[in-house]
Design an enzyme around this catalytic site. Structure first.
Site, mmCIF file in Angstrom:
data_model
loop_
_atom_site.group_PDB
_atom_site.id
_atom_site.type_symbol
_atom_site.label_atom_id
_atom_site.label_comp_id
_atom_site.label_asym_id
_atom_site.label_seq_id
_atom_site.Cartn_x
_atom_site.Cartn_y
_atom_site.Cartn_z
ATOM 1 N N ARG A 181 -0.178 14.557 12.979
ATOM 2 C CA ARG A 181 0.371 14.281 11.648
ATOM 3 C C ARG A 181 0.415 15.513 10.735
ATOM 4 O O ARG A 181 -0.250 15.594 9.718
ATOM 5 C CB ARG A 181 -0.394 13.120 11.004
ATOM 6 C CG ARG A 181 -0.301 11.872 11.898
ATOM 7 C CD ARG A 181 -0.907 10.657 11.318
ATOM 8 N NE ARG A 181 -0.083 10.138 10.218
ATOM 9 C CZ ARG A 181 -0.478 9.111 9.479
ATOM 10 N NH1 ARG A 181 -1.637 8.552 9.702
ATOM 11 N NH2 ARG A 181 0.280 8.675 8.495
ATOM 12 N N CYS B 265 -5.469 12.490 12.682
ATOM 13 C CA CYS B 265 -6.091 11.176 12.532
ATOM 14 C C CYS B 265 -5.952 10.494 13.891
ATOM 15 O O CYS B 265 -5.371 11.046 14.821
ATOM 16 C CB CYS B 265 -5.422 10.368 11.423
ATOM 17 S SG CYS B 265 -3.867 9.662 11.936
ATOM 18 N N ARG C 46 -4.700 10.591 4.441
ATOM 19 C CA ARG C 46 -3.700 11.681 4.494
ATOM 20 C C ARG C 46 -2.661 11.544 3.385
ATOM 21 O O ARG C 46 -2.035 12.522 2.998
ATOM 22 C CB ARG C 46 -3.093 11.763 5.877
ATOM 23 C CG ARG C 46 -1.931 10.937 6.067
ATOM 24 C CD ARG C 46 -1.276 11.140 7.414
ATOM 25 N NE ARG C 46 0.038 11.690 7.201
ATOM 26 C CZ ARG C 46 0.351 12.961 7.423
ATOM 27 N NH1 ARG C 46 -0.567 13.774 7.868
ATOM 28 N NH2 ARG C 46 1.563 13.380 7.208
ATOM 29 N N ARG D 262 -8.712 -0.671 4.574
ATOM 30 C CA ARG D 262 -7.882 0.373 3.951
ATOM 31 C C ARG D 262 -6.525 -0.194 3.549
ATOM 32 O O ARG D 262 -5.915 0.267 2.595
ATOM 33 C CB ARG D 262 -7.643 1.527 4.929
ATOM 34 C CG ARG D 262 -8.868 2.310 5.285
ATOM 35 C CD ARG D 262 -8.510 3.535 6.078
ATOM 36 N NE ARG D 262 -7.449 4.297 5.441
ATOM 37 C CZ ARG D 262 -7.002 5.460 5.928
ATOM 38 N NH1 ARG D 262 -7.502 5.960 7.029
ATOM 39 N NH2 ARG D 262 -6.042 6.117 5.310
ATOM 40 N N LYS E 61 0.845 -1.214 0.000
ATOM 41 C CA LYS E 61 0.000 0.000 0.000
ATOM 42 C C LYS E 61 0.868 1.247 0.000
ATOM 43 O O LYS E 61 0.645 2.176 -0.777
ATOM 44 C CB LYS E 61 -0.876 -0.006 1.247
ATOM 45 C CG LYS E 61 -1.575 1.323 1.535
ATOM 46 C CD LYS E 61 -2.492 1.270 2.745
ATOM 47 C CE LYS E 61 -1.794 1.512 4.044
ATOM 48 N NZ LYS E 61 -1.476 2.902 4.381
ATOM 49 N N ASN E 62 1.886 1.274 0.859
ATOM 50 C CA ASN E 62 2.671 2.498 1.035
ATOM 51 C C ASN E 62 3.716 2.723 -0.045
ATOM 52 O O ASN E 62 4.447 3.713 0.006
ATOM 53 C CB ASN E 62 3.301 2.526 2.440
ATOM 54 C CG ASN E 62 2.233 2.687 3.508
ATOM 55 O OD1 ASN E 62 1.079 2.977 3.189
ATOM 56 N ND2 ASN E 62 2.588 2.476 4.751
ATOM 57 N N ASP F 67 4.654 0.618 12.157
ATOM 58 C CA ASP F 67 3.454 -0.039 11.613
ATOM 59 C C ASP F 67 3.341 -1.495 12.047
ATOM 60 O O ASP F 67 2.364 -2.152 11.731
ATOM 61 C CB ASP F 67 3.453 0.025 10.081
ATOM 62 C CG ASP F 67 3.209 1.442 9.601
ATOM 63 O OD1 ASP F 67 3.410 1.706 8.400
ATOM 64 O OD2 ASP F 67 2.844 2.292 10.431
ATOM 65 N N ILE G 182 7.460 7.284 17.172
ATOM 66 C CA ILE G 182 7.099 8.008 15.946
ATOM 67 C C ILE G 182 5.819 8.812 16.120
ATOM 68 O O ILE G 182 5.782 10.002 15.824
ATOM 69 C CB ILE G 182 6.935 7.024 14.754
ATOM 70 C CG1 ILE G 182 8.202 6.190 14.549
ATOM 71 C CG2 ILE G 182 6.522 7.780 13.487
ATOM 72 C CD1 ILE G 182 9.382 6.939 13.978
#
Ligand code: EPZ
Length: 416
Positions: free
Chosen positions: A121, A116, A92, A396, A22-23, A304, A326
């Site tokens: 963020r 979020c 975002r 998502r 996804k990223n 993550d 983070i």
């Protein structure tokens, strides 16, 4: 609101294919704005966020031809240089159109993302970098309005490592006049995947994967074909689920070389791991040992994966310390895990997890993407039924997760 119902207690066994990342897919789709030629992307994951990004690009005038696991984008007819609030507020990563729009069209109006669940963020580093490249930027009515005749190469220092900040400015620099150096840049593999795609479009980029990236701007970029890299967080999530349930699984179409810290922590927890080519095999017997974690930018332990490992530590033989460096609010899964019987104390950005013999199924609520994954893992381990609400968070970022888990023997179903 859809829910997932999970009957826990079954060790995961079998083989599962890992989807495209996804990223990596999200920034690389935005690279389609940098050229009037076609950009063909393979190994595209079927995710809600990817569909949202596609809709955002199409409303700007990008043509998008979707096939099974692939998309062909064409930015020849872009006629709207705007990312509206109603699309940015749900994702975002939409901020990633900012750099490409200013670089190619000299203008962009992108809604500020807003906060979020996991934190405020901000995007101040994205804005500061574009200003350093000569963009005029005004924030008005919740929108970033950026203009530049032509961006100029600049030396940009990130005082915080930012993944999408690095990606946005790397794309902007690709068409700027002159050389840009991004210092203290993000080293994530998804940044490298974007750089590989940009190079195949004619961009001149070096140093990606290190903390200093050099981009020499060119006049134009041309079309290309690119295969999205495998999703390392999906890979890690399935491996943790197999370890937590005492199972034995094989991941295919994945990569082990970008998961070093995750594989190391799973080995420390007692898993037997064998990686070969695009496959990773994990075997786990008995309860996991506790593992201390401290999240930090790549190549350190990924934020993550923090929530997923919290579920593993919840049933470990002993106590573990988890430090999240983070995001300021990435422990939303803790109170849900407590409902399942987990023993976790929070002190600021540190959690002390005391492993328990077993968790008990209950009704819980997903709050963000990776917290949802944590609750799925806890549900697979817990005795009895766990029902997870608000699983749109899960959709998502995980492609067909209940189908993949069912294939591994999990007793899981979606309740409309
Ligand atoms: C990316 O988000 C990922 N998203 C996130 O994955 C991931 O958690 C995060 O990187 C960290 O690895 C995508 O790639 C689409 P950052 P990003 O900018 O780029 C602060 C998931 O689960 N910051 O690296 O938004 C920020 O507040 C998602 O798939 C500023 O202060 O994260 C955070 O504390 C969740 N100003 C830190 O930097 C800025 O201008 C790292 O954020 C930008 C960031």
């Amino acid at each position: 609101m859809q829910k997932l119902a999970i009957q826990g207690g079954t060790p995961l066994r079998g083989e599962v294919r890992i989807s495209g990342a996804k990223n990596a897919a999200l920034p690389i789709m935005c690279a389609g704005l940098l050229t009037s030629d076609e950009l063909h992307l393979d190994n595209m994951p079927d995710l809600h966020d990817v569909a949202t990004m596609r809709k955002l690009l199409v409303q700007m005038g990008v043509a998008a031809a979707v096939e099974q696991g692939a998309v062909t984008l064409c930015g020849a007819k872009v006629d709207k240089l705007e990312a509206p609030y109603d699309m940015v507020k749900t994702m975002r990563a939409a901020v990633l159109v900012l750099g490409p729009l200013v670089a190619r069209f000299g203008e962009a109006r992108v809604s500020l993302p807003g906060g979020c669940a996991i934190g405020s963020r901000p995007v101040d580093l994205h804005i500061k970098g574009l200003q350093a490249m000569g963009a005029e930027i005004h924030i008005e009515h919740g929108y970033i309005h950026a203009q530049a005749k032509r961006l100029k190469g600049a030396r940009i220092f990130f005082d915080i490592v930012s993944v999408t900040g690095t990606e946005n400015l790397m794309m902007a620099a690709a068409l700027a006049d002159g050389v840009t150096v991004l210092e203290n840049a993000a080293r994530e593999p998804e940044v490298v995947d974007l750089a590989n795609c940009l190079r195949s479009m004619g961009a001149k980029i070096s140093g990606d994967g290190t903390d200093a990236i050099t981009v020499t701007g060119v006049e134009k970029l041309h079309g290309a074909s690119h295969r999205i890299m495998p999703d390392r967080i999906e890979s890690g999530t399935f491996l943790v689920a197999a370890a937590a349930t005492g199972g034995s699984i094989t991941l295919t179409d994945t990569r082990a070389d970008i998961l070093d810290t995750v594989l190391e922590k799973l080995t420390e927890a007692g898993a037997k791991i064998h990686a070969e080519g695009d496959r990773i095999h994990l075997e786990m017997n008995g309860r996991p040992r506790p593992v201390n974690l401290r999240t930090a930018p790549y190549p350190a332990f990924p934020t993550d994966m923090q929530a997923q490992f919290m579920a593993l530590n919840a049933v470990a033989q002993g106590s573990a310390m988890v430090v999240e460096t983070i995001f300021e609010n990435r422990f939303m899964h803790v109170q849900e895990l407590r409902r399942l019987g987990a023993q976790i104390d929070i002190e600021g950005n540190t959690c002390m997890v005391r492993g328990v013999g077993h968790l008990e199924g209950a009704a819980v609520m997903a709050t963000d993407l990776r917290a949802s994954a944590c609750l799925v893992i806890a549900g697979l381990v817990a005795q009895g039924e766990t029902v997870i609400d608000r699983i749109y968070h899960l959709d998502r970022g995980y492609e067909h997760i209940e189908a993949k888990l069912s294939q591994l023997g999990a007793n899981i179903r979606r309740i409309k």
